[in-house]
Design an enzyme around this catalytic site. Structure first.
Site, PDB file in Angstrom:
ATOM      1  N   CYS A 132       0.886  -1.172   0.000  1.00 56.38           N
ATOM      2  CA  CYS A 132       0.000   0.000   0.000  1.00 56.38           C
ATOM      3  C   CYS A 132       0.918   1.214   0.000  1.00 56.38           C
ATOM      4  CB  CYS A 132      -0.968  -0.023   1.179  1.00 56.38           C
ATOM      5  SG  CYS A 132      -0.220   0.014   2.822  1.00 56.38           S
ATOM      6  N   TRP A 133       0.462   2.333   0.530  1.00 54.07           N
ATOM      7  CA  TRP A 133       1.272   3.547   0.467  1.00 54.07           C
ATOM      8  C   TRP A 133       2.525   3.452   1.326  1.00 54.07           C
ATOM      9  CZ3 TRP A 133       3.553   7.220  -1.643  1.00 54.07           C
ATOM     10  CH2 TRP A 133       4.012   8.361  -0.974  1.00 54.07           C
TER      11      TRP A 133
END
Length: 326
Positions: free
Chosen positions: A94-95
């Protein structure tokens, strides 16, 4: 099982297993790990809702809101993941390697998946990209005026086993006002950097790497500063082809496009050509006098190329003439 791995291990594993990006579709569309598949835990709208909840009510309420929004979709996530990775082994990020990827990893783990989770997430990957694009390589440049067959030569070098990076292919643009014709939509600058870094990382620094001479911008995409400066200083082999052969090469690339499309592209260089010269070129185009149309455009492009060539040190430029078609 869930394994947290570093960026170098992740890049190595990405060659043989599917990679899942669980960020929103908007984040993914802007830029992502090349070859990754998007399976967003929160879509654009849901991510905005959770973000607002976090700001107004705090982390705990935001987490609860997230589960409320996506809990009913867990079955769909599993089905999509199985389609992407029937062997049940995936890489994921994810980020920042936080809640979104951990939730999705746990979900897939409970369904029997082996998940390789990127520590630090996409942010860590971007850090690696920027570092990689700073690494020096042994560069040589294939130069020449428009229509000289630079891309053709580049591909021939690759066929012979040479190290080649086709920047125009990565940028989905051939350069010039006509460079978008026949190409897919250009990537963002960030995505271009991601793709370039993956290639840059595989280069043997002890061998020559060949690139085509480019402006700093290829369409809307910008060549990374360090690489562009190295290209400007590198030894350049300047192809010299007869004018008529260059015209024929350009006709092969662009002559089949609709004249209205070609006219719109021609108008993009009006400021540099001048209104009168541009109108003359358009008249030739509409009269199907394509050789004359291209000749007038080359007056502009050749002048532009010669100006750029003068910015290089003369001792780094070597002329290569060709009297026959390459």
């Amino acid at each position: 099982m869930i394994h947290k791995i570093d960026i170098l291990q992740f890049i190595e594993q990405a060659q043989c297993i599917p990679i899942i990006d669980v960020r929103s579709e908007g984040e993914f569309a802007h830029a992502h790990f090349p070859g990754a598949h998007n399976l967003p835990l929160l879509n654009n709208e849901e991510r905005a809702i959770v973000g607002t909840t976090y700001k107004q009510e705090g982390n705990q309420q935001a987490v609860q809101k997230g589960y409320q929004l996506v809990g009913h979709k867990f079955h769909d996530y599993l089905q999509q993941a199985i389609q992407l990775a029937p062997d049940k082994k995936v890489g994921m990020y994810c980020w920042r390697g936080g809640l979104r990827s951990n939730i999705m990893a746990f979900l897939l783990h409970t369904a029997g998946f082996e998940v390789l989770l990127l520590q630090g997430g996409y942010k860590k990957y971007r850090h690696w990209v920027l570092q990689t694009l700073e690494l020096p390589k042994n560069i040589r440049i294939v130069g020449g005026k428009t229509g000289s067959g630079k891309t053709y030569i580049l591909h021939e070098i690759k066929k012979l086993g040479g190290q080649v990076i086709d920047l125009e292919q990565l940028a989905c643009h051939r350069g010039s006002a006509f460079g978008a014709l026949g190409q897919s939509i250009q990537p963002s600058v960030e995505m271009f950097e991601n793709k370039l870094a993956m290639h840059w990382n595989t280069l043997d620094s002890n061998k020559v790497t060949w690139l085509e001479n480019e402006s700093r911008l290829i369409g809307t995409v910008r060549i990374p500063h360090k690489i562009y400066e190295a290209m400007r200083q590198a030894i350049t082999y300047d192809l010299h082809l007869p004018l008529q052969q260059r015209i024929e090469n350009i006709l092969k690339d662009y002559g089949s496009f609709d004249k209205q499309i070609l006219a719109e592209c021609t108008k993009k260089v009006e400021k540099k050509m001048g209104n009168l010269r541009m109108q003359q070129a358009l008249d030739f185009l509409m009269a199907n006098e394509l050789n004359a149309w291209i000749f007038m455009l080359l007056e502009y492009y050749d002048k532009n190329y010669l100006h750029s060539k003068l910015q290089r040190k003369s001792e780094t430029v070597f002329a290569i003439s060709a009297d026959e078609k390459t």
